[in-house]
Design a protein around this motif. Structure first.
Motif, PDB file in Angstrom:
ATOM      1  N   LEU A  67       0.832  -1.045   0.188  1.00  0.00           N
ATOM      2  CA  LEU A  67       0.268   0.068  -0.034  1.00  0.00           C
ATOM      3  C   LEU A  67       0.610   1.158  -0.164  1.00  0.00           C
ATOM      4  O   LEU A  67       0.421   1.877  -0.676  1.00  0.00           O
ATOM      5  CB  LEU A  67      -0.779  -0.021   0.896  1.00  0.00           C
ATOM      6  N   ARG A  68       1.867   1.450   0.443  1.00  0.00           N
ATOM      7  CA  ARG A  68       2.832   2.460   0.846  1.00  0.00           C
ATOM      8  C   ARG A  68       3.327   2.525  -0.406  1.00  0.00           C
ATOM      9  O   ARG A  68       3.850   3.571  -0.918  1.00  0.00           O
ATOM     10  CB  ARG A  68       4.038   2.463   1.711  1.00  0.00           C
ATOM     11  N   ASP A  69       3.996   1.469  -1.177  1.00  0.00           N
ATOM     12  CA  ASP A  69       4.145   1.577  -2.562  1.00  0.00           C
ATOM     13  C   ASP A  69       3.611   2.392  -3.855  1.00  0.00           C
ATOM     14  O   ASP A  69       3.662   3.141  -4.202  1.00  0.00           O
ATOM     15  CB  ASP A  69       4.447   0.270  -2.739  1.00  0.00           C
ATOM     16  N   LEU A  70       2.028   1.492  -3.662  1.00  0.00           N
ATOM     17  CA  LEU A  70       1.295   2.055  -4.782  1.00  0.00           C
ATOM     18  C   LEU A  70       0.714   3.603  -4.505  1.00  0.00           C
ATOM     19  O   LEU A  70       0.747   4.578  -5.403  1.00  0.00           O
ATOM     20  CB  LEU A  70      -0.321   1.642  -4.207  1.00  0.00           C
ATOM     21  N   GLU A  71       1.103   3.907  -3.190  1.00  0.00           N
ATOM     22  CA  GLU A  71       0.519   5.298  -2.566  1.00  0.00           C
ATOM     23  C   GLU A  71       1.758   6.245  -2.485  1.00  0.00           C
ATOM     24  O   GLU A  71       1.316   7.096  -3.463  1.00  0.00           O
ATOM     25  CB  GLU A  71       0.606   5.376  -0.621  1.00  0.00           C
ATOM     26  N   HIS A  72       2.953   6.039  -2.995  1.00  0.00           N
ATOM     27  CA  HIS A  72       4.009   6.620  -3.055  1.00  0.00           C
ATOM     28  C   HIS A  72       3.780   6.678  -4.780  1.00  0.00           C
ATOM     29  O   HIS A  72       4.397   7.726  -5.364  1.00  0.00           O
ATOM     30  CB  HIS A  72       5.248   6.011  -3.193  1.00  0.00           C
ATOM     31  N   ASP A  73       3.330   5.969  -5.831  1.00  0.00           N
ATOM     32  CA  ASP A  73       3.674   6.512  -7.449  1.00  0.00           C
ATOM     33  C   ASP A  73       2.372   6.970  -7.682  1.00  0.00           C
ATOM     34  O   ASP A  73       1.746   6.842  -8.394  1.00  0.00           O
ATOM     35  CB  ASP A  73       3.342   4.478  -7.594  1.00  0.00           C
ATOM     36  N   GLY A  74       1.403   6.485  -6.510  1.00  0.00           N
ATOM     37  CA  GLY A  74       0.711   7.790  -6.996  1.00  0.00           C
ATOM     38  C   GLY A  74      -0.898   6.986  -7.394  1.00  0.00           C
ATOM     39  O   GLY A  74      -1.938   7.650  -7.873  1.00  0.00           O
ATOM     40  N   LEU A  75      -0.843   5.685  -7.003  1.00  0.00           N
ATOM     41  CA  LEU A  75      -2.278   4.902  -7.413  1.00  0.00           C
ATOM     42  C   LEU A  75      -3.021   4.752  -6.549  1.00  0.00           C
ATOM     43  O   LEU A  75      -4.150   4.159  -6.656  1.00  0.00           O
ATOM     44  CB  LEU A  75      -1.248   3.487  -8.327  1.00  0.00           C
ATOM     45  N   VAL A  76      -2.867   4.728  -5.160  1.00  0.00           N
ATOM     46  CA  VAL A  76      -3.791   4.736  -4.420  1.00  0.00           C
ATOM     47  C   VAL A  76      -3.779   5.497  -3.450  1.00  0.00           C
ATOM     48  O   VAL A  76      -2.285   5.964  -3.315  1.00  0.00           O
ATOM     49  CB  VAL A  76      -3.205   2.635  -3.271  1.00  0.00           C
ATOM     50  N   THR A  77      -5.032   6.174  -2.797  1.00  0.00           N
ATOM     51  CA  THR A  77      -5.305   7.003  -1.678  1.00  0.00           C
ATOM     52  C   THR A  77      -5.276   7.101  -0.328  1.00  0.00           C
ATOM     53  O   THR A  77      -5.843   5.574  -0.383  1.00  0.00           O
ATOM     54  CB  THR A  77      -5.970   8.015  -1.799  1.00  0.00           C
ATOM     55  N   ARG A  78      -5.028   6.926   0.557  1.00  0.00           N
ATOM     56  CA  ARG A  78      -4.909   6.739   1.994  1.00  0.00           C
ATOM     57  C   ARG A  78      -5.276   7.569   2.314  1.00  0.00           C
ATOM     58  O   ARG A  78      -5.066   9.038   2.791  1.00  0.00           O
ATOM     59  CB  ARG A  78      -3.364   6.912   2.474  1.00  0.00           C
ATOM     60  N   GLY A  79      -6.603   7.717   2.790  1.00  0.00           N
ATOM     61  CA  GLY A  79      -7.938   8.848   3.485  1.00  0.00           C
ATOM     62  C   GLY A  79      -7.834   8.027   4.981  1.00  0.00           C
ATOM     63  O   GLY A  79      -8.023   7.471   5.165  1.00  0.00           O
ATOM     64  N   VAL A  80      -7.430   8.970   6.082  1.00  0.00           N
ATOM     65  CA  VAL A  80      -7.800   9.018   7.304  1.00  0.00           C
ATOM     66  C   VAL A  80      -8.786   9.589   7.814  1.00  0.00           C
ATOM     67  O   VAL A  80      -8.892  11.065   7.417  1.00  0.00           O
ATOM     68  CB  VAL A  80      -6.436   9.783   7.760  1.00  0.00           C
ATOM     69  N   HIS A  81     -10.017   9.188   8.624  1.00  0.00           N
ATOM     70  CA  HIS A  81     -10.754   9.918   9.227  1.00  0.00           C
ATOM     71  C   HIS A  81     -10.966  10.810  10.474  1.00  0.00           C
ATOM     72  O   HIS A  81     -10.260   9.411  11.236  1.00  0.00           O
ATOM     73  CB  HIS A  81     -12.247   8.924   8.555  1.00  0.00           C
ATOM     74  N   ALA A  82     -11.045  11.480  10.190  1.00  0.00           N
ATOM     75  CA  ALA A  82     -10.882  11.785  12.719  1.00  0.00           C
ATOM     76  C   ALA A  82     -12.198  10.870  13.318  1.00  0.00           C
ATOM     77  O   ALA A  82     -12.844  11.969  13.688  1.00  0.00           O
ATOM     78  CB  ALA A  82     -10.649  13.154  12.515  1.00  0.00           C
ATOM     79  N   GLU A  83     -11.872   9.837  13.782  1.00  0.00           N
ATOM     80  CA  GLU A  83     -12.634   9.263  14.478  1.00  0.00           C
ATOM     81  C   GLU A  83     -11.861   8.345  15.821  1.00  0.00           C
ATOM     82  O   GLU A  83     -10.993   8.821  15.849  1.00  0.00           O
ATOM     83  CB  GLU A  83     -13.746   8.393  13.534  1.00  0.00           C
ATOM     84  N   VAL A  84     -12.711   7.893  16.585  1.00  0.00           N
ATOM     85  CA  VAL A  84     -11.961   7.330  17.633  1.00  0.00           C
ATOM     86  C   VAL A  84     -12.480   6.160  17.843  1.00  0.00           C
ATOM     87  O   VAL A  84     -13.868   5.524  17.602  1.00  0.00           O
ATOM     88  CB  VAL A  84     -12.047   8.285  18.974  1.00  0.00           C
ATOM     89  N   PRO A  85     -11.986   4.903  17.504  1.00  0.00           N
ATOM     90  CA  PRO A  85     -10.322   4.828  16.280  1.00  0.00           C
ATOM     91  C   PRO A  85     -10.480   5.520  15.499  1.00  0.00           C
ATOM     92  O   PRO A  85     -11.374   5.144  14.743  1.00  0.00           O
ATOM     93  CB  PRO A  85      -9.831   4.115  16.586  1.00  0.00           C
ATOM     94  N   PRO A  86      -8.791   5.965  14.790  1.00  0.00           N
ATOM     95  CA  PRO A  86      -8.835   6.308  13.728  1.00  0.00           C
ATOM     96  C   PRO A  86      -9.438   5.418  12.825  1.00  0.00           C
ATOM     97  O   PRO A  86      -9.347   4.212  12.819  1.00  0.00           O
ATOM     98  CB  PRO A  86      -7.960   6.518  13.434  1.00  0.00           C
ATOM     99  N   ARG A  87      -9.834   5.577  11.659  1.00  0.00           N
ATOM    100  CA  ARG A  87     -10.585   4.829  10.294  1.00  0.00           C
ATOM    101  C   ARG A  87      -9.329   4.999   9.159  1.00  0.00           C
ATOM    102  O   ARG A  87      -9.495   6.684   8.854  1.00  0.00           O
ATOM    103  CB  ARG A  87     -12.288   4.998  10.532  1.00  0.00           C
ATOM    104  N   VAL A  88      -9.115   4.763   8.930  1.00  0.00           N
ATOM    105  CA  VAL A  88      -7.928   4.571   7.505  1.00  0.00           C
ATOM    106  C   VAL A  88      -8.092   3.800   6.375  1.00  0.00           C
ATOM    107  O   VAL A  88      -9.107   2.574   6.338  1.00  0.00           O
ATOM    108  CB  VAL A  88      -6.585   4.296   7.354  1.00  0.00           C
ATOM    109  N   GLN A  89      -9.093   4.647   5.155  1.00  0.00           N
ATOM    110  CA  GLN A  89      -9.462   3.862   4.272  1.00  0.00           C
ATOM    111  C   GLN A  89      -8.770   4.265   2.601  1.00  0.00           C
ATOM    112  O   GLN A  89      -8.100   4.909   3.058  1.00  0.00           O
ATOM    113  CB  GLN A  89     -10.627   3.911   3.828  1.00  0.00           C
ATOM    114  N   TYR A  90      -8.389   2.600   1.744  1.00  0.00           N
ATOM    115  CA  TYR A  90      -7.507   3.135   0.983  1.00  0.00           C
ATOM    116  C   TYR A  90      -8.153   3.253  -0.541  1.00  0.00           C
ATOM    117  O   TYR A  90      -9.431   2.296  -0.515  1.00  0.00           O
ATOM    118  CB  TYR A  90      -7.041   1.688   0.782  1.00  0.00           C
ATOM    119  N   ALA A  91      -8.326   3.977  -1.713  1.00  0.00           N
ATOM    120  CA  ALA A  91      -8.744   3.741  -2.761  1.00  0.00           C
ATOM    121  C   ALA A  91      -8.189   4.164  -4.345  1.00  0.00           C
ATOM    122  O   ALA A  91      -7.064   4.331  -3.895  1.00  0.00           O
ATOM    123  CB  ALA A  91     -10.125   4.932  -3.096  1.00  0.00           C
ATOM    124  N   LEU A  92      -8.314   3.506  -4.530  1.00  0.00           N
ATOM    125  CA  LEU A  92      -7.474   3.744  -6.237  1.00  0.00           C
ATOM    126  C   LEU A  92      -7.736   4.714  -6.737  1.00  0.00           C
ATOM    127  O   LEU A  92      -8.716   5.180  -6.597  1.00  0.00           O
ATOM    128  CB  LEU A  92      -8.075   3.084  -7.454  1.00  0.00           C
TER     129      LEU A  92
END
Length: 127
Positions: A67-92
């Motif tokens: 996921l980090r490699d794909l995010e670095h290449d701009g192919l995937v986004t990592r969205g962090v939602h301000a919730e408790v506990p934090p919710r992280v979602q990935y998308a193309l």
């Protein structure tokens, strides 16, 4: 795909810098997990744990790295939602979505020619 295969494929690219990029992308996209992650994200945003359940056999560490490699290449986004506990979602990303056509073409090629490749492998190496 082996490095040699990637190098011969990239030789058709005329720009030296792009040729190096092509070699690297063929190696990373053709690895064991990248296409599995891309495929798991086709339906839209997905949480890490859901991705891990969808991709049989991938470890926490390997999913994180992919996921980090794909995010670095701009192919995937990592969205962090301000919730408790934090919710992280990935998308193309839109760029990541452009991978779907070549991957679909490769899948069709395998469906059409895969049995021939398997027969050739079962026959053993050429003499």
């Amino acid at each position: 795909m082996t490095t040699t295969d990637a190098e011969s494929t990239s030789s058709t690219c005329r720009d030296e810098e792009l040729r190096g990029l092509l070699r690297g992308l063929l190696t990373s996209i053709g690895d064991k997990w990248t296409l599995a992650v891309v495929g798991a994200l086709i339906g839209g945003e997905c949480r890490f744990t859901v991705l891990q359940r969808r991709i049989d056999g991938i470890s926490h560490r390997m999913l994180t790295k992919t996921l980090r490699d794909l995010e670095h290449d701009g192919l995937v986004t990592r969205g962090v939602h301000a919730e408790v506990p934090p919710r992280v979602q990935y998308a193309l990303t839109p760029l990541g979505l452009t991978l779907l056509d070549p991957v679909t073409a490769l899948t069709r090629w395998v469906e059409e020619h895969g049995s021939t490749v398997l027969r050739n492998r079962q026959a053993g190496p050429p003499r």
